[in-house]
Design a protein around this motif. Structure first.
Motif, mmCIF file in Angstrom:
data_model
loop_
_atom_site.group_PDB
_atom_site.id
_atom_site.type_symbol
_atom_site.label_atom_id
_atom_site.label_comp_id
_atom_site.label_asym_id
_atom_site.label_seq_id
_atom_site.Cartn_x
_atom_site.Cartn_y
_atom_site.Cartn_z
ATOM 1 N N ASP A 243 -0.059 3.436 -5.539
ATOM 2 C CA ASP A 243 -0.263 4.626 -6.359
ATOM 3 C C ASP A 243 -0.015 4.383 -7.848
ATOM 4 N N GLU A 244 0.516 3.207 -8.209
ATOM 5 C CA GLU A 244 0.747 2.938 -9.626
ATOM 6 C C GLU A 244 -0.220 1.886 -10.168
ATOM 7 N N THR A 245 -1.082 1.360 -9.307
ATOM 8 C CA THR A 245 -2.096 0.410 -9.740
ATOM 9 C C THR A 245 -3.344 0.650 -8.886
ATOM 10 N N PHE A 246 -3.929 -0.373 -8.268
ATOM 11 C CA PHE A 246 -5.087 -0.191 -7.403
ATOM 12 C C PHE A 246 -4.731 -0.565 -5.977
ATOM 13 N N GLY B 102 0.802 -1.207 0.000
ATOM 14 C CA GLY B 102 0.000 0.000 0.000
ATOM 15 C C GLY B 102 0.836 1.257 0.000
ATOM 16 N N LYS B 103 2.146 1.135 0.152
ATOM 17 C CA LYS B 103 3.023 2.293 0.107
ATOM 18 C C LYS B 103 3.010 2.915 -1.291
ATOM 19 N N SER B 104 3.470 4.144 -1.388
ATOM 20 C CA SER B 104 3.666 4.768 -2.691
ATOM 21 C C SER B 104 4.963 4.254 -3.299
ATOM 22 N N ARG B 105 5.116 4.449 -4.621
ATOM 23 C CA ARG B 105 6.369 4.056 -5.260
ATOM 24 C C ARG B 105 7.538 4.810 -4.637
ATOM 25 N N ARG B 106 7.371 6.084 -4.423
ATOM 26 C CA ARG B 106 8.446 6.862 -3.813
ATOM 27 C C ARG B 106 8.774 6.328 -2.420
ATOM 28 N N GLY B 107 7.725 6.019 -1.639
ATOM 29 C CA GLY B 107 7.946 5.526 -0.283
ATOM 30 C C GLY B 107 8.656 4.189 -0.264
ATOM 31 N N LEU B 108 8.255 3.286 -1.164
ATOM 32 C CA LEU B 108 8.901 1.974 -1.209
ATOM 33 C C LEU B 108 10.351 2.101 -1.652
ATOM 34 N N ASP B 109 10.591 2.901 -2.683
ATOM 35 C CA ASP B 109 11.959 3.052 -3.168
ATOM 36 C C ASP B 109 12.867 3.661 -2.098
ATOM 37 N N GLU B 110 12.336 4.610 -1.329
ATOM 38 C CA GLU B 110 13.121 5.200 -0.240
ATOM 39 C C GLU B 110 13.415 4.168 0.838
ATOM 40 N N ALA B 111 12.423 3.333 1.140
ATOM 41 C CA ALA B 111 12.623 2.296 2.155
ATOM 42 C C ALA B 111 13.669 1.282 1.694
ATOM 43 N N LEU B 112 13.587 0.874 0.443
ATOM 44 C CA LEU B 112 14.556 -0.088 -0.084
ATOM 45 C C LEU B 112 15.963 0.492 -0.082
ATOM 46 N N ALA B 113 16.063 1.785 -0.324
ATOM 47 C CA ALA B 113 17.373 2.426 -0.379
ATOM 48 C C ALA B 113 18.044 2.501 0.984
ATOM 49 N N HIS B 114 17.247 2.387 2.063
ATOM 50 C CA HIS B 114 17.794 2.507 3.411
ATOM 51 C C HIS B 114 17.902 1.155 4.116
ATOM 52 N N THR B 115 17.789 0.082 3.368
ATOM 53 C CA THR B 115 17.898 -1.245 3.978
ATOM 54 C C THR B 115 18.915 -2.067 3.197
ATOM 55 N N GLU B 116 19.089 -3.275 3.645
ATOM 56 C CA GLU B 116 19.994 -4.205 2.952
ATOM 57 C C GLU B 116 19.252 -5.037 1.910
ATOM 58 N N LEU B 117 18.084 -4.564 1.492
ATOM 59 C CA LEU B 117 17.239 -5.348 0.604
ATOM 60 C C LEU B 117 17.465 -5.058 -0.876
ATOM 61 N N GLN B 118 18.280 -4.092 -1.181
ATOM 62 C CA GLN B 118 18.496 -3.740 -2.582
ATOM 63 C C GLN B 118 18.992 -4.948 -3.374
ATOM 64 N N GLY B 119 18.318 -5.228 -4.477
ATOM 65 C CA GLY B 119 18.719 -6.335 -5.326
ATOM 66 C C GLY B 119 18.076 -7.663 -4.975
ATOM 67 N N LEU B 120 17.402 -7.750 -3.825
ATOM 68 C CA LEU B 120 16.780 -9.010 -3.425
ATOM 69 C C LEU B 120 15.449 -9.233 -4.134
ATOM 70 N N PHE B 121 14.746 -8.151 -4.443
ATOM 71 C CA PHE B 121 13.409 -8.293 -5.018
ATOM 72 C C PHE B 121 13.453 -8.199 -6.541
ATOM 73 N N ASP B 122 12.697 -9.082 -7.166
ATOM 74 C CA ASP B 122 12.656 -9.145 -8.621
ATOM 75 C C ASP B 122 11.643 -8.187 -9.216
ATOM 76 N N ASP B 123 10.682 -7.759 -8.424
ATOM 77 C CA ASP B 123 9.635 -6.877 -8.943
ATOM 78 C C ASP B 123 8.844 -6.328 -7.763
ATOM 79 N N SER B 124 8.024 -5.313 -8.018
ATOM 80 C CA SER B 124 7.180 -4.755 -6.958
ATOM 81 C C SER B 124 6.050 -3.952 -7.572
ATOM 82 N N ARG B 125 4.982 -3.813 -6.815
ATOM 83 C CA ARG B 125 3.865 -2.956 -7.186
ATOM 84 C C ARG B 125 3.442 -2.166 -5.952
ATOM 85 N N THR B 126 3.082 -0.901 -6.194
ATOM 86 C CA THR B 126 2.649 -0.019 -5.107
ATOM 87 C C THR B 126 1.243 0.503 -5.409
#
Length: 226
Positions: A145-148, A119-143
């Protein structure tokens, strides 16, 4: 179609979709406080902890409408701004649930496609990923604000379409009824976690395969059954 090396074990689910807040990230308490703070700033009735937690997982606009139903429609953007102010002020305090990183690495090593449906926004998710060790672990994502927003199944439908997978090869994991209802609506299996925003007693009608009471339990189930 997702091609996998021949030496990896047979998987029941090729794609695992994770909710973010309350499932991977221990952010429920902060979201509740941010919603309550925003309502107080605008002088509307402050929702209880339970009422504020209920809206977690929805897109921001849907969440705010549920949290402050008496607010004039033209003031919802202002409420959203105040929510973001309170959330961002303490965002640095939230962390992954203990054991989450190890679980994700183990699933990745087995050949699962790991995705986020949030339910996060794309901006919110990208910011969260940038501040964790999760970068590169996920193959895809949907938020949202970009769908329903959940529980509409569009997020999962788009992930399935993007990776050429049928519903029976997809598993949704989340901490709210919104997550599990989205799974039902998309025709995919689900697993609930009890340590997030919603009371797991509400999960039963949505038929999750399992309800995990810790990340360790979730990891063990996934590595055995997924």
């Amino acid at each position: 179609m997702h091609a996998r090396p021949h030496d990896l074990p047979d998987l029941r689910y090729d794609l695992i979709a994770f909710d973010w807040d309350g499932t991977l990230f221990d952010s429920t308490a902060l979201i509740v406080l941010a919603i309550q703070g925003a309502c107080a700033d605008l002088g509307v009735a402050v929702p209880s902890d339970e009422q504020a937690a209920y809206v977690i997982g929805l897109g921001l606009q849907d969440a705010l409408r549920h949290a402050a139903p008496g607010l004039a429609p033209e003031r919802y953007p202002e409420l959203g701004q105040r929510y973001r102010h309170h959330y961002m002020a303490r965002q640095h305090e939230i962390t992954l649930f203990k054991g989450t990183l190890e679980m994700l690495h183990a699933l990745k090593a087995r050949g699962h496609l790991l995705t986020v449906a949030t339910g996060k926004s794309r901006r919110g998710l990208d910011e969260a990923l940038a501040h964790t060790e999760l970068q590169g672990l996920f193959d895809d994502s949907r938020t949202a604000d970009e769908t329903f927003s959940k529980p509409h199944p569009r997020m999962l439908h788009e992930l399935m379409d993007a990776h050429g997978l049928p519903p029976h090869r997809v598993l949704m994991i989340g901490d709210t009824t919104h997550d599990l209802q989205m799974a039902v609506n998309a025709g995919v299996a689900s697993v609930g976690v009890s340590y997030g925003a919603h009371d797991p007693a509400e999960f039963a009608p949505l038929n999750p395969l399992f309800v995990a009471h810790s990340t360790a339990e979730l990891s063990q189930w996934l590595l055995t059954h997924a």
